[in-house]
Every structure is written in C-alpha cells, then in structure tokens.
Design an enzyme around this catalytic site. Structure first.
Site, PDB file in Angstrom:
ATOM      1  N   GLY A 100      -5.875 -12.632   4.394  1.00 17.54           N
ATOM      2  CA  GLY A 100      -5.395 -14.002   4.271  1.00 17.54           C
ATOM      3  C   GLY A 100      -4.547 -14.180   3.033  1.00 17.54           C
ATOM      4  N   ALA A 120      -7.671  -7.215  -0.779  1.00 21.15           N
ATOM      5  CA  ALA A 120      -7.098  -8.533  -1.073  1.00 21.15           C
ATOM      6  C   ALA A 120      -7.639  -9.019  -2.421  1.00 21.15           C
ATOM      7  CB  ALA A 120      -7.375  -9.507   0.047  1.00 21.15           C
ATOM      8  N   LYS A 173      -6.076   2.476   3.307  1.00 15.41           N
ATOM      9  CA  LYS A 173      -7.000   1.912   2.326  1.00 15.41           C
ATOM     10  C   LYS A 173      -8.085   2.910   1.925  1.00 15.41           C
ATOM     11  CE  LYS A 173      -6.299  -2.930   3.627  1.00 15.41           C
ATOM     12  NZ  LYS A 173      -6.878  -4.148   4.248  1.00 15.41           N
ATOM     13  N   LYS A 199       0.801  -1.231   0.000  1.00 14.02           N
ATOM     14  CA  LYS A 199       0.000   0.000   0.000  1.00 14.02           C
ATOM     15  C   LYS A 199       0.833   1.280   0.000  1.00 14.02           C
ATOM     16  CE  LYS A 199      -2.191  -1.793   3.560  1.00 14.02           C
ATOM     17  NZ  LYS A 199      -2.137  -3.235   3.281  1.00 14.02           N
ATOM     18  N   ASP A 207      -3.641   0.840   8.822  1.00 12.59           N
ATOM     19  CA  ASP A 207      -3.873   0.068   7.608  1.00 12.59           C
ATOM     20  C   ASP A 207      -5.188   0.490   6.950  1.00 12.59           C
ATOM     21  OD1 ASP A 207      -3.228  -2.318   5.867  1.00 12.59           O
ATOM     22  OD2 ASP A 207      -5.172  -2.952   6.657  1.00 12.59           O
TER      23      ASP A 207
END
Length: 817
Positions: free
Chosen positions: A797, A611, A682, A579, A678
């Site tokens: 994940g 993701a 985003k 990012k 985080d």
C-alpha cells in the site's frame, strides 16, 4: 568629527545622491561635523580599466567605452542638477572627459599602458564623482567643497597599489582641515607621489582613504556607507539565509576582509585600529539599520564562529622535494623571490616533515610564480633536490573566523565532519596559533556547497535542511509528498526542514532550489517542467551540488538504478523501495554499498522488502549484536497475503483475484504478483543481508499458475484461463482445510538455500493466524531458536510504503545532525 565614505552605488543615481545628502543633513542637524570620501559612480572604474586595456591593445573600441562613460555622467547631471547649473557642470565634466580622451588617445598611439598612466586614467572616476556630489549637495543647502586627495595623501611610486607616507600625509590633513570650515568631499582611492605624480591605493582604496583621514583627524567614527546591511555571516550570493553581524573585533574584520568579505578593503582597518577608532559599515539605502560596528571589542556572540569568508578562485602551488628538508634558508628564498616579483601569497601551509610548502595565489599570478621559482631554485631542480613546481587550478579558499574559536574544542571537528558528510574534499588546511581562523582549500565547484553546509552547522545549528530530490511521483511518490507536507511544521520543531528541490516522472522534471510548493507541485511539474529522462534529472541534481542532499527513488525502473553509483559518488544519499538494485547483480550491489560508505552517505532500501515494516533493520540488529541466523521465513507479498486469506471454500480463486485487482491490491496485470517474482527478489535481499552471496537464480520458485494462464495474450484472456482452473485451486484449498491448515505463499531461506512456494501451514505455525494483506517475517536464530522473532504488519500500500521511505529520510537527518 566623523569620516563618511560612500561607495559607487551610493553615488550612482539621483535617488542614491538624495540618500547621501539626507545622511549628511542628519549629521548636521545633530551637530556632528563630517568629512566625506566618495568612490566613482558604480561601474565607472571597471569601464575605465576596460578603456585603458582596449586602447593599449590598439582597439578603437575604447572610444565606445569612453562614450558610455560620458553618457553615464551626462545622465547623472540631467537627473540631479538644477537647470541653472547644468551648463556649468557639463562644461566641467566635459573638460575632465577631454583630458581622459587625450590620455587614452596617447595610449592608443603608443600601444602601451604603464601602471603610472593606468593610475591617471582611473583617477578620473573619483574626480568627476566628487565634483558631482559636491555640486549636488551645495544646491541642497550644504556648504561643501571638493578636496582632491592627490594634494594631501603622499605615497611611494608603487603605482596601482601605492604605500602611504603617513608622517607627511597626516600633517597635510591636519593643516588642510584647520584652514577650511566647509564639508570636504574627498576623492577616494587616489593619491600622489612626492613628485606630484598620480597614484592609487588599490582597488577598494576609497575605504582606505576614509581610514587615513579618520586616523589623522582622530575621528570619533569612520562610517563606510555601501549597499548592504553591514558585514554578513557569509557571502549572500552563495547562501540565502545569511544575515548581518552586529559587531566584529578589528582582528575578526581583518580576517574577514582578507578572505573575500567585499564590504571593506583590508588595509582600511589598520589606521583605525592604531587610534582605536570604530568603523561602522552602513547601508545607504537602509540608513535606519545600525549595520556592523568594528572596534577593539566584539560583542557577546552565541556561536563559535563569527563569519565564514571565501576567495572564489585561487591557484595552489606545491613546492616540495627531499632536498629542502631541514634547510633553513629555503622558506626565505622562496618567499623573498615571490616578494621581489610582487606576487601576493594568500594562504600558506607546510608539512611537519619540512618536505613540502603549499601556498595559494591569485590564478593570474600562477604562470609568473612558476617561472620565478624555477629561476630561483634552478640548481636544486637540476639536481632533483626540488620536484617540478606543481600548480593546481580551479580552487577556492574558505575561512571560518571568530574570537570564540580560541580554546574551544570541537570547532574543527564540526567543520571537517560537515565537509566529509557532504563529500567535499579538502585540498589543504591552515590554522594560525591565534586560533582565530581555520582555512581550507576546496575545489571551486564545491564553494557554494561548502559555504552552505558550514553556514548551516555554525549559524543555523538548530535547523538542518534536507534537500530532497524525488524520482517517481505516482501513487507512492505523491503520497510521500502529502505526508511530508502534513508533517512539515512538526519537523521544523524538531529542527528539520524538508526542502523538496526536484521532482520527476518518466517524461519530465521540475526544480526549485529554494523548495517546491507542495500545494502546487503537480501543476508546476506539468506546466513548468523540463522535458527529459532520469539522466537529465540526475545531471541537474548533480550540477546544483547542494549540501545534505537525498535522492528518493519511488520507481521500479532499471534506468534509475543505473544512476545510483553516480548519485552516491556525488555525496547524495539514496532511499528507495525499488528492488532492482538490492536484488540485482551481487557485485554491482556491493559496489553501490562501498561507494555509499566511502562517500559517507546512506543507501537505504528497507521499503524494498516490507514497505513500512522494519524487516532489514531488525535483521541487521540481530547480526550486529552477534546473533546467528538459522532460518528466515516470510509472507512477503501483501497482494498474495490478501488473496489467500480471502480464498475460502465456496469462493472461486479467479473471482478472488479479480476482487484484489479491483481493490488496487494487485498490479494492473495480476500475473506480475502471482508469478512470485516479487517475493523471490525480497527473499534474495534478506538472504544477502544475512550474509549469503546469492543471485536470483539461486532462489528456487514453485509457480502456482498453469502455463496457459502465464501465456495468455491479454489480462482478460488470463482471467478466462484462470477460471478454467478454479477447480485446481479449490482442490488444493480443500486438501489443506481437511488437515486443519491454511494456504500461505511463503519464501524461506535456510543455510543459504532459498525457496518460494505455496504451502499449507497448521495452527502451530506463526503464519497460521495471518489476516488481510499483512506481511509476516519470522527469524529463527541462535537466540530465537524455540520461538522465532516475528515482524508482522501491513506490507503493501502507498501509505505504509511512503511512510517507510519517509522514516528513512528521517534516519538520514539523524545521521547528519
């Protein structure tokens, strides 16, 4: 009759001489009379050139080179000649070498090697090789004799590249063959003037010798025996997947040979074409293979292009000026001056304005070309009617060749599209009206890349090879490699070949341009990897200069991001879940995007937000279709989604965070998730995609952790402090549940204002039913005003993140194909 020519490698060892004799016997058994032309032993001509140059420079090292030539021939005699004949053969070769030694000594004394003397020096290679081949063939039951071509082929006195007088030569050939029944072993490459002075037909002239004899004798076929399986689709030293062509027309062969196809000397074709004699290119070491047949007709061919040829090193001369526009005699003066100076022009193109003429020459002629043109156009240069002569170096010429190119739309578009997608700059272009050849000049450093990408699109159009470089082979990277391995065969069916060329971790990297073994990549990186950082990895990636290249950044490193501009500038696409670039300095991000656009490559970072979820793609589709974004809301952290979905009355918040850590949902230090940074990055990325010029400081964040938790020196201390505040989080949860609501850590952007905070939402909210570690993003737009468009699914994940990166690699493939 057939005329067979054997190259240097075909007569360069005992094994190869045995192959040659086997070929001659095979023809004898079939009742086919043959004549044989042979070259010097492989490498000997180069040694003779070197010896002459050293002698003319007054360097006694020429004697060392001469000793090497002597040892090579003595070794051949010892390995091939019967014991009874060795003394005789050694004496004959010794006599040749003594003559050569005397000539070189004279060159050494006078410090001069004229072209005339140079031809005499070079003639010894073919003369000695012919004697050895004839003697060897005779002792194996064949009746042969040496024919010194100097007695037959008559030329002018243009030493080094003499012109043949065909009337006299053809008469000599016919008369000689009428008087001899033995197999003629003919010295290739050499001839003589009308005065009997030794001349040569140019480097590669042994092929030409075969064509001269074949034409005069009306041979049924001329066979050029070499060490490759015919004419290849392109240079096999540059392109691994090249293959031999079954047939070429004379015109195609002329074009291929002119532009660097080494298996046949360009002048060879004309004598054969006049008599319509087929030329067969065969492999001495694979005689069962049919090789390439050159004739008046080319066989049916499934591709637009028959071959891709190249000249690896040229210089480009740009002759221009306002004073040459519309002046009829300028081209004549220019090329006449070059002709008189014996400067060969490889490639010509002229602007329709007539203001400039560009042409390619050998680099060794560059300085002389400049001097010749400056002398010829001295008046125009002094009056500034002609600009200063400009010469560019370190260039190559690449030519796509084929009869099928005629009247075939799209051939040029395919060529220039492939070059453009791979960042290959075209310096100059030429195409004749025959439409048989499209030639381009490119930078020499791009030659291999050019040949590979053109070979792929023209001959392997059913398969696109992506050359992939991966930085970061931890959890996401290793998962991605496993997914690529599992999908490899299926993708081949879809004409995509995944070729992992380079892998790197933070300490070392490993490369294999032919593809890293995905069953063994960990051991290869550990045991054979090169110690170094990301800069070294990028250096080598750029140096490889491969076509269809993709860089995958699976790291969270700023050092990697700092290489993005360089990577894109070298026409390598990027896909990344990192990012830091997309949420870093706004102007730097714009520069990265502009570089990708300018270079015709892709910069994808879908996985940096959701993701494997199509979040950025959905947003861009909305905007591109003319929709207007009113608000973006999202639960953008799978970790925080899991924590607050698991946090129920009767459980402690600190224990839930420990469970998330133990399950691998959090970073090693859970504060890296709980601090909201985080999520902040985003929502910034999405805000920028929505068209707002924002930086990280423009995103307001309401922290959920007390200061004592953030300031704890260790992770264990953090959990101790967090346990002291369990009642605080329990009170927030009870208050929400009392209102029939649930807690969600939500990022929101509305009208250019972005926030990140913990909120309580009720059943009417689309985030109320969120479960597990899912992410969810809602887009409220002009079209989706009453009911927002929702994207929901696993947002964290290794499996889903790697799958998202993999999907972007496939998108890059679709862009290339």
């Amino acid at each position: 009759m057939k005329v067979l020519k054997f190259g240097g490698t075909s007569v360069g060892s005992a094994e190869s001489l045995a192959q040659v004799v086997g070929i001659l016997k095979d023809n004898q058994e079939k009742g086919t009379p043959v004549a044989v032309v042979n070259s010097a032993l492989s490498g000997i001509t180069n040694l003779l050139v070197e010896a002459g140059q050293l002698a003319s420079a007054g360097d006694e090292q020429y004697k060392t080179v001469l000793s090497t030539i002597e040892r090579r021939h003595i070794q051949m005699i010892e390995e091939t000649m019967a014991t009874a004949t060795q003394a005789q053969v050694l004496e004959k070769i010794g006599a040749y070498l003594q003559q050569l030694r005397d000539i070189l000594h004279g060159v050494f004394l006078i410090r001069e090697l004229s072209k005339r003397t140079g031809d005499v020096v070079l003639s010894f290679g073919e003369r000695m090789a012919s004697y050895l081949l004839s003697t060897y063939a005779n002792q194996h039951g064949l009746a042969t004799e040496v024919l010194d071509a100097r007695k037959i082929i008559v030329t002018d006195a243009n030493f080094g590249n003499a012109r043949v007088f065909f009337d006299k030569t053809n008469k000599n050939i016919v008369n000689h063959f009428a008087s001899s029944s033995k197999i003629q072993i003919i010295t290739g490459f050499i001839a003589a003037t009308e005065e009997g002075v030794t001349s040569t037909l140019g480097r590669g002239g042994s092929d030409y010798t075969a064509a001269i004899f074949g034409s005069a004798l009306n041979a049924e076929k001329i066979e050029i025996w070499t060490d490759v399986d015919g004419v290849m689709t392109t240079d096999p030293r540059q392109v691994k997947k090249t293959y031999s062509l079954a047939s070429l027309s004379y015109a195609e062969a002329m074009e291929m040979s002119h532009f660097g196809a080494k298996v046949i000397y360009p002048p060879t074709i004309a004598p054969a074409m006049i008599k319509n004699i087929p030329i067969s290119i065969r492999n001495t070491f694979n005689p069962e293979f049919e090789g390439t047949l050159i004739s008046s007709q080319s066989s049916n061919w499934d591709f637009d292009v028959k071959g891709i040829s190249s000249i690896s090193e040229v210089s480009l001369v740009n002759f221009q000026g306002s004073g040459i526009m519309g002046v009829p005699n300028v081209p004549y003066r220019l090329f006449n001056a070059l002709s008189e100076a014996e400067i060969n022009v490889i490639f010509i193109t002229q602007a329709s304005s007539e203001r400039s003429i560009s042409f390619a020459i050998s680099p060794e002629d560059a300085q002389r070309t400049k001097q010749v043109l400056e002398a010829e156009f001295s008046p125009e240069l002094s009056l500034h009617k002609v600009d200063a002569i400009e010469i560019r170096h370190d260039l190559s010429v690449v030519a796509t060749i084929g009869e099928n190119m005629r009247h075939q739309p799209g051939v040029a578009a395919k060529l220039f599209g492939a070059l453009g997608r791979n960042g290959i700059n075209v310096v100059s272009i030429a195409q004749g009206t025959s439409e048989l050849n499209i030639s381009v000049v490119v930078e020499k450093k791009d030659l291999g890349k050019t040949l590979n990408c053109l070979h792929d699109i023209y001959f392997l159009s059913d398969e696109t090879r992506l050359n992939i470089f991966i930085a970061g082979v931890g959890l996401i990277g290793s998962t991605l490699l496993a997914q690529m391995k599992a999908q490899y065969e299926n993708l081949l069916k879809e004409h995509l070949k995944i070729n992992i060329v380079g892998i790197a971790n933070s300490k070392q990297f490993y490369f294999d341009s032919e593809g890293i073994d995905l069953d063994n990549w960990k051991a290869l990186l550990l045991e054979k990897g090169t110690k170094g950082n990301i800069d070294g990895f990028v250096d080598q990636m750029v140096d490889l200069n491969l076509s269809n290249a993709v860089f995958v950044d699976n790291t969270s490193s700023q050092l990697v991001v700092e290489n993005y501009q360089r990577i894109l500038n070298n026409s390598i696409s990027i896909t990344t879940p990192n990012k830091l670039a997309s949420s870093g300095d706004f102007m730097k991000l714009q520069e990265i995007k502009q570089t990708a656009m300018r270079r015709g490559v892709k910069f994808f970072y879908e996985t940096s937000v959701g993701a494997g979820l199509p979040v950025i793609t959905t947003l861009n589709d909305l905007l591109n279709s003319g929709d207007k974004i009113q608000r973006i809301e999202g639960v953008l952290s799978g970790t925080l989604s899991y924590i607050f979905n698991s946090f129920k009355v009767g459980t402690s918040f600190s224990e839930i965070v420990k469970q998330a850590q133990a399950a691998g949902f959090t970073e090693p230090d859970p504060r890296d998730d709980l601090n909201g940074m985080d999520v902040r990055r985003k929502i910034l990325i999405l805000s920028r995609e929505a068209g707002y010029q924002m930086d990280i400081s423009d995103v307001a964040i309401e922290g959920i952790l007390p200061d004592s938790c953030m300031q704890a020196p260790t992770v264990d201390d953090f959990f101790t402090e967090l346990g002291k505040h369990d009642h605080h989080f329990e009170n927030i949860l009870k208050e929400a549940e009392a209102d029939g609501k649930v807690l969600r850590f939500i990022a929101c952007m509305e009208k250019g204002k972005a926030t990140v905070s913990l909120k309580a939402v009720g059943p009417e909210h689309p985030f109320f039913s969120l479960s597990g570690s899912d992410n969810i993003i809602s887009f409220t737009t002009s079209r989706y005003l009453e009911r927002p468009l929702v994207v929901k699914g696993p947002g964290a994940g290794a499996e889903v993140t790697a799958a998202g990166v993999f999907a972007e690699v496939i998108r890059i493939f679709n862009h290339l194909s």
